[in-house]
Design an enzyme around this catalytic site. Structure first.
Site, PDB file in Angstrom:
ATOM      1  N   GLU A 153      -3.247   7.750  -4.950  1.00  0.00           N
ATOM      2  CA  GLU A 153      -3.425   7.209  -6.296  1.00  0.00           C
ATOM      3  C   GLU A 153      -4.887   7.371  -6.741  1.00  0.00           C
ATOM      4  O   GLU A 153      -5.776   7.355  -5.901  1.00  0.00           O
ATOM      5  CB  GLU A 153      -2.991   5.728  -6.349  1.00  0.00           C
ATOM      6  CG  GLU A 153      -3.700   4.833  -5.357  1.00  0.00           C
ATOM      7  CD  GLU A 153      -3.132   3.422  -5.325  1.00  0.00           C
ATOM      8  OE1 GLU A 153      -1.931   3.249  -5.120  1.00  0.00           O
ATOM      9  OE2 GLU A 153      -3.933   2.496  -5.489  1.00  0.00           O
TER      10      GLU A 153
ATOM     11  N   ARG B  67       0.866  -1.181   0.000  1.00  0.00           N
ATOM     12  CA  ARG B  67       0.000   0.000   0.000  1.00  0.00           C
ATOM     13  C   ARG B  67       0.901   1.230   0.000  1.00  0.00           C
ATOM     14  O   ARG B  67       1.943   1.230   0.658  1.00  0.00           O
ATOM     15  CB  ARG B  67      -0.881   0.037   1.254  1.00  0.00           C
ATOM     16  CG  ARG B  67      -2.061  -0.900   1.239  1.00  0.00           C
ATOM     17  CD  ARG B  67      -3.151  -0.442   0.273  1.00  0.00           C
ATOM     18  NE  ARG B  67      -4.336  -1.286   0.311  1.00  0.00           N
ATOM     19  CZ  ARG B  67      -4.572  -2.307  -0.519  1.00  0.00           C
ATOM     20  NH1 ARG B  67      -3.688  -2.616  -1.456  1.00  0.00           N
ATOM     21  NH2 ARG B  67      -5.678  -3.013  -0.417  1.00  0.00           N
TER      22      ARG B  67
ATOM     23  N   HIS C 299      -1.183   0.160  -9.836  1.00  0.00           N
ATOM     24  CA  HIS C 299      -1.871  -0.733  -8.878  1.00  0.00           C
ATOM     25  C   HIS C 299      -2.497  -1.940  -9.601  1.00  0.00           C
ATOM     26  O   HIS C 299      -3.707  -2.155  -9.532  1.00  0.00           O
ATOM     27  CB  HIS C 299      -2.949   0.060  -8.100  1.00  0.00           C
ATOM     28  CG  HIS C 299      -3.307  -0.590  -6.795  1.00  0.00           C
ATOM     29  ND1 HIS C 299      -3.717   0.119  -5.691  1.00  0.00           N
ATOM     30  CD2 HIS C 299      -3.332  -1.901  -6.413  1.00  0.00           C
ATOM     31  CE1 HIS C 299      -3.970  -0.719  -4.687  1.00  0.00           C
ATOM     32  NE2 HIS C 299      -3.748  -1.951  -5.112  1.00  0.00           N
TER      33      HIS C 299
HETATM   34  P1  NAP Z   1      -1.012 -11.523   5.168  1.00  0.00           P
HETATM   35  O1  NAP Z   1      -0.955 -12.958   4.770  1.00  0.00           O
HETATM   36  O2  NAP Z   1      -1.944 -11.116   6.243  1.00  0.00           O
HETATM   37  O3  NAP Z   1       0.485 -11.087   5.540  1.00  0.00           O
HETATM   38  C1  NAP Z   1       0.775  -9.852   6.087  1.00  0.00           C
HETATM   39  C2  NAP Z   1       2.207  -9.880   6.639  1.00  0.00           C
HETATM   40  O4  NAP Z   1       2.473  -8.559   7.099  1.00  0.00           O
HETATM   41  C3  NAP Z   1       2.390 -10.825   7.832  1.00  0.00           C
HETATM   42  O5  NAP Z   1       3.620 -11.481   7.754  1.00  0.00           O
HETATM   43  C4  NAP Z   1       2.377  -9.874   9.031  1.00  0.00           C
HETATM   44  O6  NAP Z   1       3.206 -10.249  10.107  1.00  0.00           O
HETATM   45  C5  NAP Z   1       2.983  -8.629   8.418  1.00  0.00           C
HETATM   46  N1  NAP Z   1       2.578  -7.445   9.181  1.00  0.00           N
HETATM   47  C6  NAP Z   1       1.323  -6.999   9.415  1.00  0.00           C
HETATM   48  N2  NAP Z   1       1.362  -5.880  10.172  1.00  0.00           N
HETATM   49  C7  NAP Z   1       2.662  -5.645  10.423  1.00  0.00           C
HETATM   50  C8  NAP Z   1       3.352  -4.644  11.156  1.00  0.00           C
HETATM   51  N3  NAP Z   1       2.692  -3.667  11.785  1.00  0.00           N
HETATM   52  N4  NAP Z   1       4.702  -4.712  11.209  1.00  0.00           N
HETATM   53  C9  NAP Z   1       5.388  -5.706  10.574  1.00  0.00           C
HETATM   54  N5  NAP Z   1       4.789  -6.676   9.861  1.00  0.00           N
HETATM   55  C10 NAP Z   1       3.448  -6.639   9.788  1.00  0.00           C
HETATM   56  O7  NAP Z   1      -1.387 -10.614   3.922  1.00  0.00           O
HETATM   57  P2  NAP Z   1      -1.079 -10.892   2.378  1.00  0.00           P
HETATM   58  O8  NAP Z   1      -2.163 -11.696   1.775  1.00  0.00           O
HETATM   59  O9  NAP Z   1       0.316 -11.353   2.257  1.00  0.00           O
HETATM   60  O10 NAP Z   1      -1.245  -9.392   1.800  1.00  0.00           O
HETATM   61  C11 NAP Z   1      -0.381  -8.352   2.226  1.00  0.00           C
HETATM   62  C12 NAP Z   1      -0.861  -7.008   1.710  1.00  0.00           C
HETATM   63  O11 NAP Z   1      -0.555  -6.874   0.327  1.00  0.00           O
HETATM   64  C13 NAP Z   1      -2.370  -6.764   1.749  1.00  0.00           C
HETATM   65  O12 NAP Z   1      -2.832  -6.399   3.029  1.00  0.00           O
HETATM   66  C14 NAP Z   1      -2.566  -5.664   0.725  1.00  0.00           C
HETATM   67  O13 NAP Z   1      -2.533  -4.395   1.325  1.00  0.00           O
HETATM   68  C15 NAP Z   1      -1.376  -5.836  -0.200  1.00  0.00           C
HETATM   69  N6  NAP Z   1      -1.824  -6.186  -1.553  1.00  0.00           N
HETATM   70  C16 NAP Z   1      -1.593  -5.331  -2.594  1.00  0.00           C
HETATM   71  C17 NAP Z   1      -2.054  -5.654  -3.860  1.00  0.00           C
HETATM   72  C18 NAP Z   1      -1.818  -4.756  -5.035  1.00  0.00           C
HETATM   73  O14 NAP Z   1      -2.641  -4.752  -5.946  1.00  0.00           O
HETATM   74  N7  NAP Z   1      -0.730  -4.023  -5.107  1.00  0.00           N
HETATM   75  C19 NAP Z   1      -2.765  -6.826  -4.080  1.00  0.00           C
HETATM   76  C20 NAP Z   1      -2.977  -7.674  -2.991  1.00  0.00           C
HETATM   77  C21 NAP Z   1      -2.498  -7.351  -1.730  1.00  0.00           C
HETATM   78  P3  NAP Z   1       2.971 -11.563  11.013  1.00  0.00           P
HETATM   79  O15 NAP Z   1       3.122 -12.735  10.058  1.00  0.00           O
HETATM   80  O16 NAP Z   1       4.064 -11.520  12.008  1.00  0.00           O
HETATM   81  O17 NAP Z   1       1.588 -11.445  11.543  1.00  0.00           O
END
Ligand code: NAP
Length: 311
Positions: A256, A227, A274
């Site tokens: 954006e 993000r 994005h």
């Molecule tokens: P996820 O499985 O929930 O993984 C999130 C990771 O971030 C986990 O390892 C978590 O740590 C870590 N995290 C969360 N809060 C944190 C903090 N305050 N400090 C340090 N680490 C933190 O989510 P995901 O499915 O991988 O998706 C991640 C993100 O990618 C989404 O939330 C979204 O915003 C973004 N995304 C972007 C696009 C795009 O189009 N560009 C598309 C899809 C997703 P722990 O494992 O220790 O809990």
């Protein structure tokens, strides 16, 4: 009886079609044609960019579900939803591969300067010049911020490029073989490519700021597919202008789709609009999972994918 729902962000045409075929009446919160709609709507539907705040919820007294077509839901005030007994769902998993693919694409694009090389050929510069050498990506050091679904998928791909992988997140993982660093700054100091894959929201706002970029250094690249809010963008722009990091490849931005003109003018960046999950297959899978959540809600079945806070 047809259920009345409200879209809180633009939705792709195939999603609208699927909703209509499933007999939902879809109101648009930016163009409400039926003045009585606010009290009839029982669910909200939107993409990851949707904003659902207390003010909106107060206007919609009967809403009990917010179905987000995306994995990130940082625009939704989940605490306010929970206070009102509203459940929030999202679409984890189905987009992971695509986002990790784009992350690796951006690593290669910025490291090998693929868009710049394309421009070099198109401009005819090749006729009397040679494209400058760059550094090897295979075998380089990659640091992943967030070792969740997407972070792990990026690591899997990076391993195929023989990259040396390390990461940070809230808690070290016992089931991955990569080196863990307690802070983003410590991680940045150890890598050539720093790839951001954490959720947006208050807890990660400006997580990548001056100290992290300084640690990344003038040979390091920043890649953000998470993000825009996770990176302090004005600081990043200044850092890039001063060549204090080698470059950045960004799929997400502050404000954006309006992008800072200074950022757009920089030569050491690769910018994508994005699009990390923007493939036909994935967007259809996301739409199908969103529809499954809506249908489960109205049929009083267990919701397939509530957000962690609502589980
Ligand atoms: P996820 O499985 O929930 O993984 C999130 C990771 O971030 C986990 O390892 C978590 O740590 C870590 N995290 C969360 N809060 C944190 C903090 N305050 N400090 C340090 N680490 C933190 O989510 P995901 O499915 O991988 O998706 C991640 C993100 O990618 C989404 O939330 C979204 O915003 C973004 N995304 C972007 C696009 C795009 O189009 N560009 C598309 C899809 C997703 P722990 O494992 O220790 O809990």
């Amino acid at each position: 009886m047809a259920q009345e729902i409200m879209q809180v962000s633009p939705l792709p045409p195939f999603m609208m079609k699927a909703l209509q075929e499933a007999d939902f009446i879809v109101h648009d919160h930016t163009h409400i044609k039926d003045p009585g709609a606010l009290s009839k709507v029982t669910a909200l539907i939107g993409t990851g960019s949707a904003k659902v705040d207390k003010k909106l919820l107060t206007m919609l007294p009967h809403v009990k579900l917010v179905a987000i077509c995306g994995v990130g839901y940082d625009g939704v005030d989940v605490e306010a939803c929970k206070e009102k007994g509203i459940v929030v769902t999202h679409t984890p998993g189905v987009l992971t591969d695509d986002v990790a693919d784009l992350a690796m694409g951006l690593v290669l694009s910025i490291g090998r300067r693929i868009p710049q090389a394309d421009k070099f050929v198109r401009n005819g510069d090749w006729v009397d010049d040679q494209f400058a050498l760059v550094h090897k990506v295979s075998g380089a050091r990659i640091g992943i911020v967030g070792m969740g679904r997407i972070g792990r998928s990026i690591a899997k791909r990076a391993a195929a490029f023989d990259m040396r992988i390390s990461y940070t997140c809230r808690e070290a993982k016992t089931d991955v073989p990569y080196a863990f660093h307690q802070t983003v700054t410590q991680l940045a100091a150890e890598v050539d490519y720093l790839v951001v894959a954490v959720p947006g929201g208050d807890s990660t706002k400006n997580m990548v700021g001056a100290s992290v970029l300084k640690a990344l250094g003038n040979k390091g690249y920043l890649i953000n597919i998470a993000r825009g809010s996770v990176v302090d963008q004005p600081v990043l722009v200044q850092t890039l202008k001063d060549k204090e990091i080698a470059g950045a490849a960004l799929d997400v931005f502050w404000d954006e789709p309006i992008i800072d003109p200074e950022l757009r003018r920089l030569p050491n960046v690769v910018l994508t609009p994005h699009i990390a999950s923007a493939t036909v297959e994935t967007r259809q899978a996301m739409a199908a999972l969103t529809l499954s959540n809506l249908q489960a809600f109205y049929e009083r079945r267990a919701l397939p994918t509530p957000v962690p806070e609502c589980q």
